[in-house]
Scaffold this motif. Sequence first.
Motif, PDB file in Angstrom:
ATOM      1  N   UNK A 100      -2.684  11.735  -0.226  1.00 10.37           N
ATOM      2  CA  UNK A 100      -2.789  10.381   0.174  1.00 10.37           C
ATOM      3  C   UNK A 100      -2.155   9.603  -0.916  1.00 10.37           C
ATOM      4  N   UNK A 101      -2.360   9.952  -2.187  1.00  7.38           N
ATOM      5  CA  UNK A 101      -1.729   9.161  -3.152  1.00  7.38           C
ATOM      6  C   UNK A 101      -0.483   9.225  -3.230  1.00  7.38           C
ATOM      7  N   UNK A 102       0.261  10.238  -2.792  1.00  5.68           N
ATOM      8  CA  UNK A 102       1.573  10.604  -2.789  1.00  5.68           C
ATOM      9  C   UNK A 102       2.153   9.595  -1.502  1.00  5.68           C
ATOM     10  N   UNK A 103       1.520   9.613  -0.721  1.00  5.31           N
ATOM     11  CA  UNK A 103       1.993   8.834   0.627  1.00  5.31           C
ATOM     12  C   UNK A 103       2.037   7.217   0.124  1.00  5.31           C
ATOM     13  N   UNK A 104       1.063   7.030  -0.500  1.00  2.00           N
ATOM     14  CA  UNK A 104       0.784   5.689  -0.834  1.00  2.00           C
ATOM     15  C   UNK A 104       2.038   5.192  -1.759  1.00  2.00           C
ATOM     16  N   UNK A 105       2.231   6.153  -2.789  1.00  2.00           N
ATOM     17  CA  UNK A 105       3.409   5.770  -3.889  1.00  2.00           C
ATOM     18  C   UNK A 105       4.852   5.999  -3.091  1.00  2.00           C
ATOM     19  N   UNK A 106       4.779   6.771  -2.208  1.00  2.00           N
ATOM     20  CA  UNK A 106       6.291   6.862  -1.448  1.00  2.00           C
ATOM     21  C   UNK A 106       6.275   5.620  -0.754  1.00  2.00           C
ATOM     22  N   UNK A 107       5.329   5.046  -0.094  1.00  2.00           N
ATOM     23  CA  UNK A 107       5.610   3.689   0.679  1.00  2.00           C
ATOM     24  C   UNK A 107       5.792   2.526  -0.611  1.00  2.00           C
TER      25      UNK A 107
END
Length: 294
Positions: A100-107
């Motif tokens: 989830x954190x990775x997804x947020x950072x990607x965005x």
Amino acid sequence: MVAARESAAAAAAAMDASKYVRYTPEQVDALERLYYECPKPSSLRRQQLVRECPVLAHVDPKQIKVWFQNRRCREKQRKESSRLQALNRKLTAMNKLLMEENDRLQKQVSQLVYENGYYRHHTNNAGLTTTDTSCESVVTSGQNQNVVVPPPRDASPAGLMSIAEETLTEFLSKATGTAVEWVQMPGMKPGPDSIGIIAISHGCAGVAARACGLVGMEPAKVAEILKDRPLWLRDCRSMEVVNVLPAGSNGTIELLYMQLYAPTTLAPARDFWMLRYTSILDGGSLVVCERSLS
DNA sequence: TTGGTCGAAAGATCCCAAGG
DNA sequence: CCTTGGGATCTTTCGACCAA
């Protein structure tokens, strides 16, 4: 191990099929209760158990011994299994959080890339920058009129001299003993002992003091630094000496336009107007201090 | 029928305590 | 010190059972 396997196979082959027994639920219940009371009964205790428990009356004490051995083994395996399952659940939960954190950072990265492109586009449209965004320097010694950053506030010799003196005083006040508060920049080693580092002193709002060599540094070390100019300027994408002025103490003041490599590939390169003061101080120590004029 | 799982049993090896 | 007996552990085999 091979011998053990062979002998085990031979023993198994010799084993009478009629020996294989499956204990009744009543027997298993009784054995489980006994195991709960004492997982490791002595030989005497096992014989006593057989005598006291009617459902185990016809079970060989040797079988009781084996049952307890296997029961302890099973418990160990179950405990290990449940431990691994709990660990697996924890790791799965952790993995989910990281995803989830990775997804947020990607965005976030996507948003920043978009904003970067947007601002670049607007800057180009304003006619203030070069059309070249490659690795080529945007600074070309006065031939290029598309300079990104505004010129220094006061580029007159008197103004530069004033700023240079101010910078030198400030730098020397910070560069004595351990008074300098070093801030690590991307890709650089922290601390005053590092060679060729860039440091920004704290407590100087809007002012960056770029130091390469400290007062008191051994002359040999300073010479080593100066000889290795590529390393000294490794973070510098391009540099233009716009003006050179003589200064006191055999020093010089240079007005520089520098473009530094971006800390990350996603961030834009940074442009600076810099003032560099170079001076030989008493004892042969060399001081090079630079100050951002932006 | 077949493959997987569980449980009982046994062998090999190591370790430890007791006894001669 | 050596021997011996027993426990612990690991490994293997085999029968019973169950689901696909």
